[in-house]
Design a protein around this motif. Structure first.
Motif, short mmCIF file in Angstrom:
data_model
loop_
_atom_site.label_atom_id
_atom_site.label_comp_id
_atom_site.label_asym_id
_atom_site.label_seq_id
_atom_site.Cartn_x
_atom_site.Cartn_y
_atom_site.Cartn_z
N LEU A 49 -4.28 6.09 -1.71
CA LEU A 49 -4.09 7.52 -1.44
C LEU A 49 -5.32 8.34 -1.78
O LEU A 49 -5.36 9.53 -1.54
N THR A 50 -6.33 7.70 -2.33
CA THR A 50 -7.54 8.46 -2.73
C THR A 50 -8.66 8.26 -1.72
O THR A 50 -8.68 7.28 -0.97
N GLU A 51 -9.60 9.21 -1.74
CA GLU A 51 -10.76 9.15 -0.85
C GLU A 51 -11.60 7.90 -1.10
O GLU A 51 -12.23 7.36 -0.20
N GLU A 52 -11.61 7.48 -2.35
CA GLU A 52 -12.44 6.36 -2.79
C GLU A 52 -12.26 5.11 -1.93
O GLU A 52 -13.19 4.33 -1.74
N SER A 106 -24.08 -5.01 0.48
CA SER A 106 -23.08 -4.31 1.30
C SER A 106 -22.61 -3.03 0.63
O SER A 106 -22.44 -2.97 -0.58
N LYS A 107 -22.42 -2.00 1.45
CA LYS A 107 -21.94 -0.70 0.96
C LYS A 107 -20.48 -0.51 1.40
O LYS A 107 -20.09 -0.96 2.49
N ALA A 108 -19.74 0.20 0.56
CA ALA A 108 -18.32 0.40 0.86
C ALA A 108 -18.12 1.09 2.22
O ALA A 108 -17.18 0.79 2.94
N ALA A 143 -7.95 -0.38 6.84
CA ALA A 143 -9.31 -0.66 7.31
C ALA A 143 -10.27 -0.86 6.13
O ALA A 143 -10.07 -0.32 5.04
N GLY A 144 -11.31 -1.65 6.39
CA GLY A 144 -12.44 -1.78 5.48
C GLY A 144 -12.06 -2.17 4.06
O GLY A 144 -11.33 -3.13 3.83
N VAL A 145 -12.60 -1.39 3.10
CA VAL A 145 -12.41 -1.68 1.69
C VAL A 145 -10.91 -1.72 1.34
O VAL A 145 -10.44 -2.58 0.60
N PRO A 173 -17.93 -4.48 -2.26
CA PRO A 173 -17.95 -3.01 -2.35
C PRO A 173 -16.64 -2.40 -2.86
O PRO A 173 -16.52 -1.17 -2.89
N LEU A 174 -15.65 -3.18 -3.24
CA LEU A 174 -14.42 -2.62 -3.81
C LEU A 174 -14.77 -1.88 -5.11
O LEU A 174 -15.60 -2.36 -5.87
#
Lengths: 297, 473
Positions: A33-36, A85-87, B190-192, B259-260
């Motif tokens: 639920l967070t932007e992170e 790698s970047k998130a 998606a993604g992370v 990247p987590l």
């Protein structure tokens, strides 16, 4: 009271579910639920229809069983594969394709590393480029054409923008074209790390010039690393000829230092850099070897 | 003796089915192990490594693993509840649907329909089938427990209830997807975030398929076959609650250095270390149970299966947390160490325990004795040796890969290209095939023994009781 728990199955199940869900909530549900957990790089683009078709084939063939797509922030790993790698790189990946096993090398920075032609040769017969590779051949993907209707529904499911024209063009593309298009887009939203300063080196003469033992070592390295693209005798192939006394499209030949710099840093045209793999002596001995085959002409 | 009869046919059906899918999974496992060092054994499009590997993992986790769990759980459930299944016809339908689902699953994976989520590869229509299977299972489990004729619920029932609840949550959440067609979908996440959901699932589906239901078997069949009571009830309670609490925090140890967000990784690693305690609670309980009379190791052929099984569970649950630590993960993650780890658990703990449970059940159902203790002993030693060769080879080559990938020369450049390192793996990969082959031969002895026991029981039944009213006892 507590003893009753082991006599009442419904109560037991409810308590057990509660206990199980605590960790689920803290590590999975609340972060979601967070932007992170939803980062996106500013220059990250959605996949085109061709690239998405390639990604679907990557998944269908289970490429992720042997190839990872995440470079860890560890020094030697960055040296081997490129920027970690970047998130925010993975916002359009449903699901993520980081993988869990490197039977083959990581592919997080494969985009733009080699020219399309390299991939075609490699998919056709991986052993033609890496004699000891255990990768299966995928040239048979060339036999199937893409289906624009299928692509339309897949682009829609991902909510990726596309044009009718773009879909129509897929009719002439093969599955292999799509897979290569996908290869070339993996990880390119992250800029390549600038190579270590090396501009001055173009003037430095080859310390190993014309030394027979250097030429011999250069020959061995050439067969192992360069021959697959530049031909067995430097006549060219996927990459340009090295025996023709022309340098990167110029009519005049390059200096020893310029050859050295290209080996070290690679080129935009698809030659990968070898700075992390080869020490200076090995790179200079390659230059010596290249000079020796030019002399034979 | 009883005023009721057990539905042994469904139990038997699940056991035979799981053995069948086990053979398919093991044969494909051998095949892909050879593909690792002989790429010419890849036969496109259906039989390349990338497609076969998922048939191997799904076939064994869901075909052999879940099949055995369904059958053996039904067996345990009826005995611990002192009554037949509440819905025996539903259980029979469950058996048929299970086999249909596994067959379709295998077919779809050969065809390349693959969500690319490890251990959740099946596409969405099959996911719906799996959920239906699980609901049927849950209805019978809860119905039978609620209508039981034994007041207290034994430890095995706790683990079964936890399994039913946890697998349902895990499977449904991770398989949420956006369908593009009947055969293709995209992860809802998606993604992370997708990575976090997948490994929350991936780690815990292993926990709630390869741990809790197998512990249910262990706690039931160890006392049953040895006649020794479980050492400590209190320890069982503590181990159970701390295990089911801690398990669900740990998925992120699969994503160390990705990247987590770091805090999720760290939390996962911390709880992974904590998990050693409840895991070893069961190990200690198992050891001390047999500890009251170690002569059972000699006098009762099944005891050694359970003790070796719980030993590998103990080793697995120390090795796993160790791997989660950043300092270890940076070396062995992405290497062959990891398949070595997985196979110690599946070949050493799960298969060992499930086979022992089947050795116990089949003679009981057929009212006979095991066909040959000697064959069972040969089976035991072959699977033990095969698994040890397999695991040790993979650990050694995994450490080697990790170390060589990192190695630098005097100038600070990488010492080895990727191909240099790969080429050094071939002898180890060949050795792994040898280990797998020995294990497979061991499993053939097991299958032979089970079928000869069934045959012997069948002949005995038709000799003594030519007319059997109702269900066979």
């Amino acid at each position: 009271m507590a003893g009753d728990l082991y006599k009442k199955p419904i109560l037991f199940a409810i308590v057990a579910a509660g206990v199980i869900l605590v960790g689920t909530a803290v590590t999975m549900f609340i972060p979601m639920l967070t932007e992170e957990m939803h980062p996106k790089l500013a220059n990250l683009k959605p996949y085109t229809a061709l690239q998405l078709a390639g990604k679907d084939i990557y998944q269908r063939e289970g490429c992720n069983n042997c190839h990872t797509q995440t470079v860890r922030p560890l020094k030697t790993e960055v040296m081997r594969y490129g920027e970690y790698s970047k998130a925010g790189e993975f916002a359009y990946d449903r699901p993520f394709l980081w993988g869990s096993k490197r039977t083959g090398p990581d592919l997080a920075r494969i985009g733009g590393k080699y020219p399309d032609k390299w991939h075609e040769v490699h998919f056709d017969n991986p052993q033609a480029i890496f004699a000891q590779s255990n990768m299966p051949a995928y040239g048979w993907l060339r036999d199937s054409k893409l289906d624009p209707n299928e692509s339309a529904s897949r682009m829609k499911a991902n909510d990726f923008p596309y044009t009718a024209d773009e879909l129509a063009r897929l009719k002439d593309k093969t599955e292999l074209d799509a897979l290569i298009a996908y290869m070339q887009v993996i990880g390119i939203a992250v800029k390549k790390t600038p190579e270590p300063a090396s501009s001055g080196i173009t003037d430095i003469p080859n310390p190993l010039a014309a030394k027979p033992e250097a030429i011999k070592q250069g020959l061995l390295l050439y067969k192992e690393i360069c021959a697959a693209c530049h031909g067995d005798n430097g006549e060219g192939g996927i990459g340009p000829s090295l025996s023709d006394r022309k340098f990167l499209g110029r009519t005049a030949d390059g200096s020893d230092g310029e050859y050295f710099t290209v080996i070290q840093n690679g080129t935009q045209a698809g030659m990968p850099p070898y700075a992390s793999n080869l020490d200076k002596n090995k790179m200079w001995s390659l230059v010596s070897y290249i000079r020796s085959i030019q002399g034979n002409k | 003796m009883n005023d009721y009869q057990y539905d042994n046919q469904t139990v038997k059906g699940f056991i035979v089915s799981s053995i069948f899918w086990g053979v398919v999974g093991i044969v494909i496992g051998l095949w892909i192990s050879v593909q690792m060092w002989m790429p010419s054994l890849n036969i496109p499009p259906y039989f390349t490594f990338g497609r076969l590997r998922v048939v191997h993992t799904n076939g064994l986790a869901f075909g052999l693993g879940i099949g055995a769990i369904f059958g053996i759980t039904y067996y345990i459930l009826m005995r611990l509840c002192k009554r037949p299944l509440l819905f025996p016809k539903l259980a029979r339908f469950h058996l048929y649907l299970f086999n249909a689902a596994i067959a379709l699953a295998a077919l779809s994976l050969f065809l390349g329909m693959n969500q690319s989520l490890e251990y959740a590869e099946l596409e969405w229509p099959l996911d719906i089938g799996v959920v239906i299977l699980w609901v049927i299972f849950a209805v019978n489990v809860f119905g039978t427990i609620i209508k039981r004729r034994e007041e207290q619920m034994y430890i095995s029932l706790w683990y079964i209830i936890a399994t039913v609840v946890a697998v349902a949550v895990l499977y449904i959440v991770n398989n949420l997807s956006i369908p593009a067609s009947l055969t293709k979908s995209y992860h809802l996440f998606a993604g992370v975030n997708s990575a976090n959901v997948e490994w929350w699932y991936g780690h815990n589906i292993v926990g709630f398929i390869f741990t809790t239901p197998i512990l249910a078997m262990f706690y039931y069949f160890l006392p049953k076959s040895t006649g020794l009571p479980i050492f400590s009830h209190r320890l069982s309670i503590i181990a159970f609650w701390s295990l089911v609490f801690a398990y669900l925090w740990t998925g992120a140890h699969h994503l160390v250095y990705t990247p987590l967000p770091d805090w999720i990784q760290t939390l996962g690693i911390a709880f992974t270390i904590f998990l050693i305690a409840p895991s070893w609670g069961s190990v200690v309980n198992g050891y001390y149970t047999v500890g009251s009379d170690w002569s059972k190791m000699q006098s009762n052929y099944l005891t050694k299966f359970f003790i070796l099984g719980i030993t590998f569970y103990g080793l697995q649950t120390v090795q796993g947390p160790t791997q989660g630590l950043r300092v270890v993960s940076q070396l062995i993650h992405y290497t062959d160490w990891v398949p070595g780890h997985v196979h110690m658990g599946t070949m050493g703990w799960v298969t060992m325990t499930a086979c022992a449970a089947m050795y116990y059940i089949i003679p009981k159902i057929y009212n006979t004795r095991i066909y040959s203790v000697r064959v069972a002993n040969v089976h035991f030693w072959l699977v033990l040796v095969g698994q040890l060769i397999f695991s040790f080879t993979m650990w050694v080559t995994g450490i080697m890969q990790g170390a060589l990938w990192k190695a630098t020369n005097a100038e600070g450049n990488l010492q080895y290209t990727f191909m240099d390192v790969l080429a050094k793996n071939y002898p180890y990969w060949q050795m792994r095939t040898v280990g797998g082959l020995i294990f497979t031969v061991g499993m053939l002895f097991f299958i032979y023994n089970i079928f000869m026991t069934m045959r012997q029981g069948y002949i005995a039944q038709s000799d003594i009781k030519p007319v059997v009213a109702g269900m066979k006892a």
